[in-house]
Design an enzyme around this catalytic site. Structure first.
Site, PDB file in Angstrom:
ATOM      1  N   CYS A  66       0.879  -1.179   0.000  1.00  0.00           N
ATOM      2  CA  CYS A  66       0.000   0.000   0.000  1.00  0.00           C
ATOM      3  C   CYS A  66       0.910   1.220   0.000  1.00  0.00           C
ATOM      4  O   CYS A  66       2.120   1.089  -0.215  1.00  0.00           O
ATOM      5  CB  CYS A  66      -1.022  -0.028   1.139  1.00  0.00           C
ATOM      6  SG  CYS A  66      -0.400   0.235   2.798  1.00  0.00           S
ATOM      7  N   GLY A  69       2.508   0.996   3.573  1.00  0.00           N
ATOM      8  CA  GLY A  69       2.641  -0.371   4.083  1.00  0.00           C
ATOM      9  C   GLY A  69       2.002  -0.525   5.453  1.00  0.00           C
ATOM     10  O   GLY A  69       1.770  -1.649   5.922  1.00  0.00           O
ATOM     11  N   GLY A  71      -1.088   0.558   6.760  1.00  0.00           N
ATOM     12  CA  GLY A  71      -2.487   0.117   6.808  1.00  0.00           C
ATOM     13  C   GLY A  71      -2.609  -1.357   6.486  1.00  0.00           C
ATOM     14  O   GLY A  71      -3.357  -2.099   7.162  1.00  0.00           O
ATOM     15  N   HIS A  99      13.165 -15.330  12.775  1.00  0.00           N
ATOM     16  CA  HIS A  99      12.844 -15.300  14.209  1.00  0.00           C
ATOM     17  C   HIS A  99      11.339 -15.288  14.479  1.00  0.00           C
ATOM     18  O   HIS A  99      10.878 -15.912  15.419  1.00  0.00           O
ATOM     19  CB  HIS A  99      13.441 -14.048  14.873  1.00  0.00           C
ATOM     20  CG  HIS A  99      14.931 -14.054  14.955  1.00  0.00           C
ATOM     21  ND1 HIS A  99      15.629 -13.178  15.758  1.00  0.00           N
ATOM     22  CD2 HIS A  99      15.864 -14.815  14.340  1.00  0.00           C
ATOM     23  CE1 HIS A  99      16.931 -13.401  15.628  1.00  0.00           C
ATOM     24  NE2 HIS A  99      17.105 -14.386  14.762  1.00  0.00           N
TER      25      HIS A  99
HETATM   26  C1  RB5 Z   1      -3.991   5.313   0.394  1.00  0.00           C
HETATM   27  O1  RB5 Z   1      -4.007   6.673   0.083  1.00  0.00           O
HETATM   28  C2  RB5 Z   1      -3.108   5.059   1.617  1.00  0.00           C
HETATM   29  O2  RB5 Z   1      -3.719   5.597   2.730  1.00  0.00           O
HETATM   30  C3  RB5 Z   1      -2.852   3.578   1.777  1.00  0.00           C
HETATM   31  O3  RB5 Z   1      -2.290   3.075   0.614  1.00  0.00           O
HETATM   32  C4  RB5 Z   1      -1.874   3.192   2.873  1.00  0.00           C
HETATM   33  O4  RB5 Z   1      -0.706   3.942   2.797  1.00  0.00           O
HETATM   34  C5  RB5 Z   1      -2.378   3.112   4.221  1.00  0.00           C
HETATM   35  O5  RB5 Z   1      -1.639   2.792   5.154  1.00  0.00           O
END
Ligand code: RB5
Length: 147
Positions: A66, A69, A71, A99
């Protein structure tokens, strides 16, 4: 290895490079998309698909991309038995497997450059859980918290 891969719009196009890298290394990729970074979507949807593929055994490990990373890692770690590691360096990537027996790698497409991301990916995929007693003991405590 069979590897489930998913990314939201923020993870595209790094995710396309991830898929290409895994396939060229001979892995079988279960590709949950997205293939269109122009359509805003929601990272938990991909975390659920990839996490469930790992939970069911359809995939041995997963990769989520994402924007940051973060979320994706938060969402994937809500699934029982999923241990998702957000990695921005190669040391964490291999140690998270050796680990912590992590089974999902999370990458931030807006944070790490493509070449570093691919090295992190290779490092994660190429590492194995050592199975040492101290790590099993710690993982047992994590599993108890999950229950
Ligand atoms: C999307 O805009 C963004 O919020 C998502 O990809 C991510 O970074 C969330 O943690």
């Amino acid at each position: 290895m069979r590897i489930a891969v998913g990314a939201d719009h923020g993870g595209y196009p790094l995710n396309e490079r991830v898929i290409e890298e895994l396939r060229s290394a001979g892995h079988e990729v279960i590709d949950f998309g997205t293939h269109d970074g122009a359509i805003p979507d929601d990272y938990p949807d991909y975390a659920k698909l990839v996490g469930e593929a790992v939970q069911s055994g359809a995939a041995q490990i997963g990769v989520l991309v994402c924007g940051s990373g973060v979320g994706a890692a938060v969402a994937a770690n809500k699934l029982r038995g999923v241990r998702a590691a957000l990695c921005g360096d190669t040391y964490s990537a291999h140690q998270s497997r050796e680990h912590d027996d992590c089974n999902v790698l999370c990458l931030g497409a807006r944070v790490v450059g493509v070449e570093l991301a691919l090295e992190i990916l290779r490092s994660f995929v190429g590492a194995k859980f050592t199975g040492e007693e101290r790590h099993r003991r710690r993982l047992g405590k994590v599993a108890a918290m999950e229950r």
